[in-house]
Design an enzyme around this catalytic site. Structure first.
Site, PDB file in Angstrom:
ATOM      1  N   CYS A   1     -31.166 -19.304 -13.356  1.00 50.27           N
ATOM      2  CA  CYS A   1     -30.704 -19.991 -12.215  1.00 50.27           C
ATOM      3  C   CYS A   1     -31.386 -20.123 -10.947  1.00 50.27           C
ATOM      4  O   CYS A   1     -31.292 -21.259 -10.172  1.00 50.27           O
ATOM      5  CB  CYS A   1     -29.311 -19.335 -11.950  1.00 50.27           C
ATOM      6  SG  CYS A   1     -28.212 -19.314 -13.672  1.00 50.27           S
TER       7      CYS A   1
ATOM      8  N   GLN B   1     -26.781 -10.442 -22.392  1.00 53.80           N
ATOM      9  CA  GLN B   1     -27.902  -9.946 -22.483  1.00 53.80           C
ATOM     10  C   GLN B   1     -28.094  -8.656 -23.681  1.00 53.80           C
ATOM     11  O   GLN B   1     -29.083  -8.346 -24.041  1.00 53.80           O
ATOM     12  CB  GLN B   1     -28.794  -9.641 -21.256  1.00 53.80           C
ATOM     13  CG  GLN B   1     -28.854 -10.626 -20.402  1.00 53.80           C
ATOM     14  CD  GLN B   1     -29.947 -11.771 -20.716  1.00 53.80           C
ATOM     15  OE1 GLN B   1     -30.689 -11.461 -21.845  1.00 53.80           O
ATOM     16  NE2 GLN B   1     -29.883 -12.910 -20.119  1.00 53.80           N
TER      17      GLN B   1
ATOM     18  N   ALA C   1     -24.453 -17.667 -27.240  1.00 56.85           N
ATOM     19  CA  ALA C   1     -25.441 -18.028 -28.375  1.00 56.85           C
ATOM     20  C   ALA C   1     -26.790 -18.158 -28.141  1.00 56.85           C
ATOM     21  O   ALA C   1     -27.591 -17.637 -28.946  1.00 56.85           O
ATOM     22  CB  ALA C   1     -24.795 -18.977 -29.378  1.00 56.85           C
ATOM     23  N   HIS C   2     -27.169 -18.716 -27.097  1.00 61.30           N
ATOM     24  CA  HIS C   2     -28.363 -19.217 -27.012  1.00 61.30           C
ATOM     25  C   HIS C   2     -29.409 -18.090 -26.471  1.00 61.30           C
ATOM     26  O   HIS C   2     -30.679 -18.248 -26.487  1.00 61.30           O
ATOM     27  CB  HIS C   2     -28.733 -20.457 -26.090  1.00 61.30           C
ATOM     28  CG  HIS C   2     -28.372 -20.259 -24.432  1.00 61.30           C
ATOM     29  ND1 HIS C   2     -29.253 -20.068 -23.613  1.00 61.30           N
ATOM     30  CD2 HIS C   2     -27.309 -19.744 -23.955  1.00 61.30           C
ATOM     31  CE1 HIS C   2     -28.788 -19.965 -22.310  1.00 61.30           C
ATOM     32  NE2 HIS C   2     -27.489 -19.765 -22.490  1.00 61.30           N
TER      33      HIS C   2
ATOM     34  N   THR D   1     -11.465 -29.870 -28.461  1.00 59.10           N
ATOM     35  CA  THR D   1     -11.860 -29.710 -29.880  1.00 59.10           C
ATOM     36  C   THR D   1     -13.275 -28.827 -29.897  1.00 59.10           C
ATOM     37  O   THR D   1     -14.004 -28.940 -29.144  1.00 59.10           O
ATOM     38  CB  THR D   1     -12.323 -31.282 -30.587  1.00 59.10           C
ATOM     39  OG1 THR D   1     -11.341 -31.918 -30.286  1.00 59.10           O
ATOM     40  CG2 THR D   1     -12.631 -30.957 -31.822  1.00 59.10           C
TER      41      THR D   1
ATOM     42  N   ASN E   1     -29.737  -8.970 -16.771  1.00 58.71           N
ATOM     43  CA  ASN E   1     -30.425 -10.207 -17.173  1.00 58.71           C
ATOM     44  C   ASN E   1     -31.848 -10.154 -16.337  1.00 58.71           C
ATOM     45  O   ASN E   1     -32.927 -10.708 -17.205  1.00 58.71           O
ATOM     46  CB  ASN E   1     -29.919 -11.515 -16.798  1.00 58.71           C
ATOM     47  CG  ASN E   1     -29.344 -11.603 -15.471  1.00 58.71           C
ATOM     48  OD1 ASN E   1     -28.395 -10.879 -15.174  1.00 58.71           O
ATOM     49  ND2 ASN E   1     -29.637 -12.635 -14.768  1.00 58.71           N
TER      50      ASN E   1
ATOM     51  N   THR F   1     -20.884 -19.053 -18.763  1.00 60.13           N
ATOM     52  CA  THR F   1     -20.582 -19.357 -17.569  1.00 60.13           C
ATOM     53  C   THR F   1     -18.963 -19.660 -17.929  1.00 60.13           C
ATOM     54  O   THR F   1     -18.399 -19.263 -16.803  1.00 60.13           O
ATOM     55  CB  THR F   1     -21.271 -20.556 -17.081  1.00 60.13           C
ATOM     56  OG1 THR F   1     -22.815 -20.073 -17.001  1.00 60.13           O
ATOM     57  CG2 THR F   1     -20.882 -21.120 -15.778  1.00 60.13           C
TER      58      THR F   1
HETATM   59  N1  PLP Z   1     -24.539 -13.712 -17.803  1.00 62.02           N
HETATM   60  C1  PLP Z   1     -25.670 -13.439 -17.950  1.00 62.02           C
HETATM   61  C2  PLP Z   1     -25.825 -11.928 -17.909  1.00 62.02           C
HETATM   62  C3  PLP Z   1     -26.707 -14.327 -18.244  1.00 62.02           C
HETATM   63  O1  PLP Z   1     -27.907 -13.714 -18.163  1.00 62.02           O
HETATM   64  C4  PLP Z   1     -26.351 -15.705 -18.433  1.00 62.02           C
HETATM   65  C5  PLP Z   1     -27.518 -16.727 -18.418  1.00 62.02           C
HETATM   66  O2  PLP Z   1     -28.481 -16.427 -17.972  1.00 62.02           O
HETATM   67  C6  PLP Z   1     -24.992 -16.063 -18.274  1.00 62.02           C
HETATM   68  C7  PLP Z   1     -24.024 -14.966 -18.226  1.00 62.02           C
HETATM   69  C8  PLP Z   1     -24.783 -17.470 -18.319  1.00 62.02           C
HETATM   70  O3  PLP Z   1     -24.733 -17.973 -19.715  1.00 62.02           O
HETATM   71  P1  PLP Z   1     -24.568 -19.488 -20.226  1.00 62.02           P
HETATM   72  O4  PLP Z   1     -25.919 -19.862 -19.950  1.00 62.02           O
HETATM   73  O5  PLP Z   1     -24.295 -19.531 -21.560  1.00 62.02           O
HETATM   74  O6  PLP Z   1     -23.572 -20.078 -19.364  1.00 62.02           O
END
Ligand code: PLP
Length: 377
Positions: free
Chosen positions: A321, A175, A195-196, A232, A147, A70
């Site tokens: 989201c 993704q 990363a997550h 940092t 996604n 994001t």
């Molecule tokens: N872009 C895509 C395609 C995603 O699926 C997501 C999260 O669902 C994001 C961006 C946002 O990533 P983050 O959770 O690291 O802010």
């Protein structure tokens, strides 16, 4: 409880946990500090930068660490808002994640144009080639894989067309990374990842930019990341991110995902047969091996999610989201699904820990829940 929501976030891999623990125990310094502790932290961060650059196929100095995708995506739009001429348009696909869509809308307003997608959810290449021959946008943004649907986008072809016209190309590869090999993604002028989504910790990601250009920072108050991102750096989570990516790249090189795709395909076939009226979104185009997006025949999507949760299956309605609210999916709307259909979608996204038996259990669970929501007239 079986977890089918990897596209929202994935469990942290053992390799990442161990790397994080070791880095937390051993690396105390601030990577900007001039003493030995700082130098050790800087060395670990540089090594991680080199590993990521090697995986993507780009220069280590192209990488800017961020708190996630994001931030990376907002940072990019903020940069282009300052860098482009006042009249330049920005084109993004109609199925981008809200953090690309909303930030682009914020910075470009009427100068934002949407690249349409086909009914299967792939960017309309005919439209794109035709429009590009006519107008030159200041930036084109198309994600590598969606996604919500898992539909793979032709980012290589889009990038090649952009190169012909000297238009910068950005791809949100959130993704794709960890699900398909990363090699080649570094060819995109701009790229983001988190990363997550691939077994690393939450709260860390990156933006890849051409290192000869400089990106305007969103944050002020520090010269970190060559003055492009103040604050940092969190070295242990950066190190853990690379441990996860390396582990996933190794598994992908062994073809681990191929049989996983077969389990998902079998699940889809059974779903269509056992739950009358269900539809698989993007069924006829290449999709990520882990994702099924399906329109369910009856009952609101929230009802399905709640009942499946009770039955022991964590699934989602679409992007994380919008989960929790029965909001129409902008992705399915862009694909031409009707308003009544776009609130009927469920997303099943598996991962490297999902087994064939898990997919079979999910299929049986869906049939049971269908029996509960289906009220014969
Ligand atoms: N872009 C895509 C395609 C995603 O699926 C997501 C999260 O669902 C994001 C961006 C946002 O990533 P983050 O959770 O690291 O802010």
């Amino acid at each position: 409880m079986l977890y089918f929501d990897y596209n929202a976030t994935a469990p942290v891999m053992r390799e990442a946990r161990e790397a994080w623990l070791e880095a937390t125990e051993k690396i105390h310094g601030n990577p900007s500090s001039p003493h030995a502790f700082g130098l050790a932290a800087n060395r670990a961060m540089t090594e991680a930068r080199e590993k990521l650059a090697h995986s993507l196929g780009c220069h280590p100095l192209d990488i800017i660490w961020t708190s996630g995708a994001t931030e990376a995506n907002n940072m990019l739009m903020h940069h282009f808002a300052q860098a482009l001429e006042a009249r330049s348009e920005v084109w993004i696909s109609a199925i981008e994640h809200p953090c690309v869509h909303d930030s682009a809308k914020h910075y470009f307003g009427r100068r934002l144009k949407f690249i349409p997608v086909t009914h299967d959810g792939v960017v309309d290449m005919e439209w794109f080639a035709h429009e590009m021959a006519d107008t030159r946008p200041g930036l084109v943004a198309v994600m590598a894989a969606n996604n919500e649907t898992g539909v793979i986008q032709p980012w290589r072809e889009l990038h090649a067309i952009c190169q012909t016209y000297e238009v910068p190309f950005f791809s949100d590869a959130v993704q794709w990374l960890g699900k398909l090999p990363a090699k080649g993604l570094g060819d995109c002028d701009y790229l983001s990842g988190a990363a997550h989504k691939f077994g690393g910790p939450r709260g860390v990601g990156f933006l890849k930019v051409p290192h000869r250009s400089k990106v305007n920072s969103l944050l002020f108050g520090g010269k970190q990341e060559k003055g492009q991102r103040a604050g940092t750096e969190n070295v242990p989570i950066i190190v853990a991110m690379l441990a996860a990516l390396e582990a996933r790249e190794k598994q992908l090189a062994n073809g681990d995902h191929q049989h996983r795709a077969e389990w998902k395909e079998k699940f889809e076939k059974l779903l269509l047969r056992q739950v009358p009226g269900s539809t698989v979104v993007g069924a006829s185009v290449p999709r990520l091996w882990n994702t099924t997006s399906a329109l369910m025949p009856e009952g609101g999507q929230q009802r399905w999610v709640t009942r499946l949760d009770k039955a022991g299956f964590a699934v989602s309605t679409g992007s994380a989201c919008t989960t929790g609210k029965e909001e129409p999916s902008h992705v399915l709307s862009a694909m031409g699904y009707k308003p009544g259909q776009v609130t009927q979608v469920l997303r099943f996204s598996s991962g490297w820990e999902t087994t064939a038996a898990d997919w079979e259990a999910l299929e049986k669970g869906l049939v049971r829940v269908y029996g509960e929501v289906h009220q014969p007239k």
